[in-house]
Structures are given as C-alpha cells and as structure tokens.
Design a protein around this motif. Structure first.
Motif, PDB file in Angstrom:
ATOM      1  N   TYR A  37       0.899  -1.207   0.082  1.00 27.01           N
ATOM      2  CA  TYR A  37       0.088  -0.159  -0.163  1.00 27.01           C
ATOM      3  C   TYR A  37       0.929   1.178   0.028  1.00 27.01           C
ATOM      4  O   TYR A  37       1.911   1.336   0.711  1.00 27.01           O
ATOM      5  CB  TYR A  37      -0.940   0.055   1.307  1.00 27.01           C
ATOM      6  CG  TYR A  37      -1.883  -0.932   1.326  1.00 27.01           C
ATOM      7  CD1 TYR A  37      -3.034  -0.657   0.436  1.00 27.01           C
ATOM      8  CD2 TYR A  37      -1.965  -2.015   2.004  1.00 27.01           C
ATOM      9  CE1 TYR A  37      -4.412  -1.723   0.648  1.00 27.01           C
ATOM     10  CE2 TYR A  37      -2.992  -3.056   1.956  1.00 27.01           C
ATOM     11  CZ  TYR A  37      -4.114  -2.810   1.151  1.00 27.01           C
ATOM     12  OH  TYR A  37      -5.271  -3.724   1.232  1.00 27.01           O
ATOM     13  N   ASN A  40      -1.880   7.356   1.004  1.00 22.22           N
ATOM     14  CA  ASN A  40      -3.322   7.586   0.529  1.00 22.22           C
ATOM     15  C   ASN A  40      -4.121   6.485   0.080  1.00 22.22           C
ATOM     16  O   ASN A  40      -4.968   6.966  -0.956  1.00 22.22           O
ATOM     17  CB  ASN A  40      -3.358   8.941  -0.175  1.00 22.22           C
ATOM     18  CG  ASN A  40      -2.716  10.218   0.549  1.00 22.22           C
ATOM     19  OD1 ASN A  40      -2.783  10.208   1.802  1.00 22.22           O
ATOM     20  ND2 ASN A  40      -1.912  10.872  -0.194  1.00 22.22           N
ATOM     21  N   GLU A  41      -3.567   5.362   0.008  1.00 20.63           N
ATOM     22  CA  GLU A  41      -4.401   4.195  -0.223  1.00 20.63           C
ATOM     23  C   GLU A  41      -5.025   3.603   0.999  1.00 20.63           C
ATOM     24  O   GLU A  41      -5.111   3.960   1.907  1.00 20.63           O
ATOM     25  CB  GLU A  41      -3.539   3.091  -1.076  1.00 20.63           C
ATOM     26  CG  GLU A  41      -2.934   3.668  -2.281  1.00 20.63           C
ATOM     27  CD  GLU A  41      -2.059   2.766  -3.018  1.00 20.63           C
ATOM     28  OE1 GLU A  41      -2.014   2.753  -4.063  1.00 20.63           O
ATOM     29  OE2 GLU A  41      -1.522   1.909  -2.253  1.00 20.63           O
ATOM     30  N   GLU A  45       0.107   2.299   4.834  1.00 18.58           N
ATOM     31  CA  GLU A  45       1.401   2.673   3.927  1.00 18.58           C
ATOM     32  C   GLU A  45       2.499   1.530   4.309  1.00 18.58           C
ATOM     33  O   GLU A  45       2.913   1.402   5.393  1.00 18.58           O
ATOM     34  CB  GLU A  45       2.046   4.247   3.916  1.00 18.58           C
ATOM     35  CG  GLU A  45       2.943   4.276   2.966  1.00 18.58           C
ATOM     36  CD  GLU A  45       3.362   5.793   2.844  1.00 18.58           C
ATOM     37  OE1 GLU A  45       4.297   5.983   1.968  1.00 18.58           O
ATOM     38  OE2 GLU A  45       2.766   6.520   3.687  1.00 18.58           O
TER      39      GLU A  45
END
Length: 132
Positions: A37, A40-41, A45
C-alpha cells in the motif's frame, strides 16, 4: 480455470514478517512478489496489499487486510508438511511452535513415525508428518 492458490489474510500487519519467517525455514521457498500500500491508499502505507510466496514450490497469496474482521485463521485449515528425517521434523516443529502453541504435541500417534500439529506465532496451523 488456470490455478488454485491458498490465500492467507493477516489482520495485524504481519504478512511480510510471516512470509520472511516461513520461507527462511523451508528449503526451496521464496517470496515471489510483493505489492505494498502506498500513501493515501486503503491500507496502512508499506503493508502488504498483495503478495505471492512459495513454500517448497507450493504458491500462496497473502495480504495485510485493511478491514478488521470478526475471524482469523483457524486450525481447520493447515499447511501439511511431509518431512524426510527425524531431525528435520524436530527442528521445524521447535521453530514453528515458538510463540505459538501445540494442538497435538510432536509424537507417535500410530499413523506415522512422528507427527505434530501446531499453531505458529502468526496464528497459522501446521501439520508436520514423518511417514513410517
């Protein structure tokens, strides 16, 4: 249909740690691909969005789930390993049970020379067998 692959979902961000640990214990094993990731997913992260690894050429997929579920791994699904020597089964059992727990302590249950069923520190169930 082109393939059937066991899939492991980790809920505590330990997918990569588990893959590294398991591939280090079993010969002919490797991490084949990791997609993480990003910022902002949906997931945290750097955690595993999707990965593929193999244990003795058996491929597995795994993720670090970004959604918390009411379930986790269950012993009713396990990784079954056929060992070649007593030293191999003893060593693997001791390494895997550390931080986990025994479901059936390693021993002779009559159906094989030596057998053990355990849950490792990641919650994954393993059956280790040394055939007669």
């Amino acid at each position: 249909m082109s393939k059937v692959t066991p899939f492991l979902m980790f809920q505590d961000g330990t997918a990569e740690e588990a893959m590294n640990y398991h591939t280090s214990l079993i010969e002919d094993s490797e991490i084949k691909n990791i997609v993480r990731y990003g910022a902002n997913e949906a997931g945290e992260e750097g955690t595993v969005m999707q990965a593929v690894f193999s244990l003795k050429e058996q491929e597995f997929m795994c993720i670090d789930s970004n959604v918390k579920h009411e379930f986790s791994f269950t012993p009713s699904f396990s990784i079954f390993v056929t060992c070649d020597t007593e030293e191999e089964i003893d060593s693997l059992y001791q390494k895997l049970v550390e931080g986990g727990g025994a479901l059936m302590p390693i021993g002779d249950y009559g159906f094989s020379k030596k057998y053990g069923w355990l849950v490792d520190r990641f919650g994954i169930s393993w059956q280790l067998d040394l055939p007669k």
